[in-house]
Every structure is written in structure tokens, then in C-alpha cells.
Design an enzyme around this catalytic site. Structure first.
Site, short mmCIF file in Angstrom:
data_model
loop_
_atom_site.label_atom_id
_atom_site.label_comp_id
_atom_site.label_asym_id
_atom_site.label_seq_id
_atom_site.Cartn_x
_atom_site.Cartn_y
_atom_site.Cartn_z
N CYS A 59 0.85 -1.19 0.00
CA CYS A 59 0.00 0.00 0.00
C CYS A 59 0.89 1.25 0.00
CB CYS A 59 -0.89 -0.02 1.25
SG CYS A 59 -1.90 1.47 1.42
N CYS A 67 0.53 3.07 3.49
CA CYS A 67 1.00 2.57 4.80
C CYS A 67 1.97 1.40 4.74
CB CYS A 67 -0.21 2.18 5.65
SG CYS A 67 -0.96 0.62 5.13
N CYS A 84 -7.55 -0.79 1.93
CA CYS A 84 -6.48 -1.35 2.76
C CYS A 84 -6.99 -1.59 4.18
CB CYS A 84 -5.32 -0.36 2.78
SG CYS A 84 -4.00 -0.81 3.91
N CYS A 89 -4.83 1.02 6.73
CA CYS A 89 -4.98 2.49 6.75
C CYS A 89 -6.33 2.94 6.17
CB CYS A 89 -3.84 3.17 6.02
SG CYS A 89 -3.90 3.03 4.23
N CYS A 137 -8.92 -5.03 -9.51
CA CYS A 137 -8.50 -3.97 -10.45
C CYS A 137 -7.98 -2.81 -9.61
CB CYS A 137 -9.72 -3.58 -11.27
SG CYS A 137 -9.36 -2.34 -12.51
#
Ligand SMILES: [Zn+2]
Length: 187
Positions: free
Chosen positions: A101, A104, A149, A152, A172
Site C-alpha cells: 500500500c 501505509c 487497505c 490504513c 482492479c
């Protein structure tokens, strides 16, 4: 495989073998294979690289996120924006490694879960277990499944049911929302 190579395979070996070659040599055939990829995701992590776990929650204010992220990262991760298709350098990323991510650092996908969907966005047929939470999203009238996510809360993309077998899923993902860590350690 190049377009010409694909065409030659179609002529020589039939559609199935051409498609299989086009996807990837390591494409899993059963859910057991997929589960093995999910279980062993750390084998793609570069030596010495530490990644957080989803339980180490990262909660920041909008202003703090704005300082931490670039304007486009902020738009996608914190305001559910979508990048233009075909713009992410990660579309062509084929090296072994981990996709984390951009907000984070949580590990989300491995290179073994990536495939070429032809949509212009980095696409994956599976994700690392526990990486995401999902929500139905009615922005385009028809419901789509938005995912974000687990650490975060950053928006990453949408998951569709038109992916390749055996999962049938297409995660996607906005390339801007991802950071790639190659297993070789050279970014
Ligand atoms: Zn995150």
C-alpha cells in the site's frame, strides 16, 4: 508475449495453448495452488524488508494524509479517485516481488498473483489474506465491490467476477496506490 508471437501460437498450437502462454507460465490451475501462493507470500519479500501487519492500524487525519501523500496519491487513496487507464508503470512490472500500500506499506499482492487483464490497470486474481476490506459501491448505479487497505483504510480499487480461473476474481487496482518492492531489492 508479443502480439505477433500470440498470433503465431494461435495458428500453430490452438487458442488454449496460446492463451495459457499469454497469461503466465506459473498461472495456478486449482484453488489449492492459489492458497499456496497466498500462504507463501513472504517468499517474494526482499531480504531485510519489514512490512507491517493489518492489526497495526494507521489512522491519520485528512490533513496528515495530505502532507504524507502526493496530490494524486491523496486523490486515489483518500478520496476514492481513479487513475487514467494505461498510465501506471506497474502495468508492465513483471519482476518477482511484493505490491504494498502506497499509504501505509501493508503487503497486498505478490507478483505471482498478477496477470494481464488488458484493462490498463494493474490486475490480480487473488490478494494476500487479510490485506483488504470490501464495501458495495453504487457510484456507477450498478453495485461494484470497492476494496480498501485493512491497515490504513486507503481506497485501492474494485474487485470484479470476470477474472481468470480458478478464482474468477479481478482485483482492479490503481497503480498510484501501490508501491512495488522487487525481491532483488533493487527498486
Ligand atoms: Zn494502507
Amino acid at each position: 508475449m508479443t502480439r505477433r508471437g500470440l498470433l503465431q501460437s494461435l495458428l500453430a498450437g490452438g487458442i488454449w495453448s496460446a492463451l495459457k502462454g499469454h497469461l503466465s507460465a506459473a498461472q495456478p490451475v486449482s484453488m489449492k495452488d492459489v492458497e499456496a501462493l497466498q500462504k507463501n507470500w513472504k517468499s517474494l519479500l526482499a531480504e531485510g524488508v519489514k512490512v507491517p501487519s493489518p492489526s497495526q492500524q494507521l489512522k491519520l487525519s485528512k490533513e496528515e494524509w495530505r502532507k504524507r501523500l502526493s496530490p494524486i496519491e491523496f486523490n486515489i487513496l483518500r478520496e476514492e479517485g481513479t487513475e487514467y487507464p494505461g498510465t501506471s508503470p506497474l502495468n508492465n512490472e513483471k519482476r518477482p516481488g511484493i505490491y504494498t500500500c502506497a499509504g501505509c506499506g501493508l503487503a497486498l499482492f505478490t507478483s505471482e498473483m498478477k496477470y494481464e487483464s488488458g484493462t490498463g490497470w494493474p490486475s490480480f486474481f487473488a490478494a494476500i489474506p487479510g490485506a483488504f476490506e470490501t464495501n458495495a459501491d453504487f457510484k456507477l448505479v450498478l453495485p461494484r465491490t470497492e476494496y480498501h487497505c485493512a491497515r490504513c483504510g486507503g481506497h485501492h480499487g474494485h474487485v470484479f467476477n470476470d477474472g481468470p480461473p480458478p478464482t474468477g476474481k479481478r482485483w482492479c487496482n490503481n497503480g498510484v496506490a501501490l508501491k512495488f518492492i522487487p525481491k532483488s531489492g533493487k527498486i
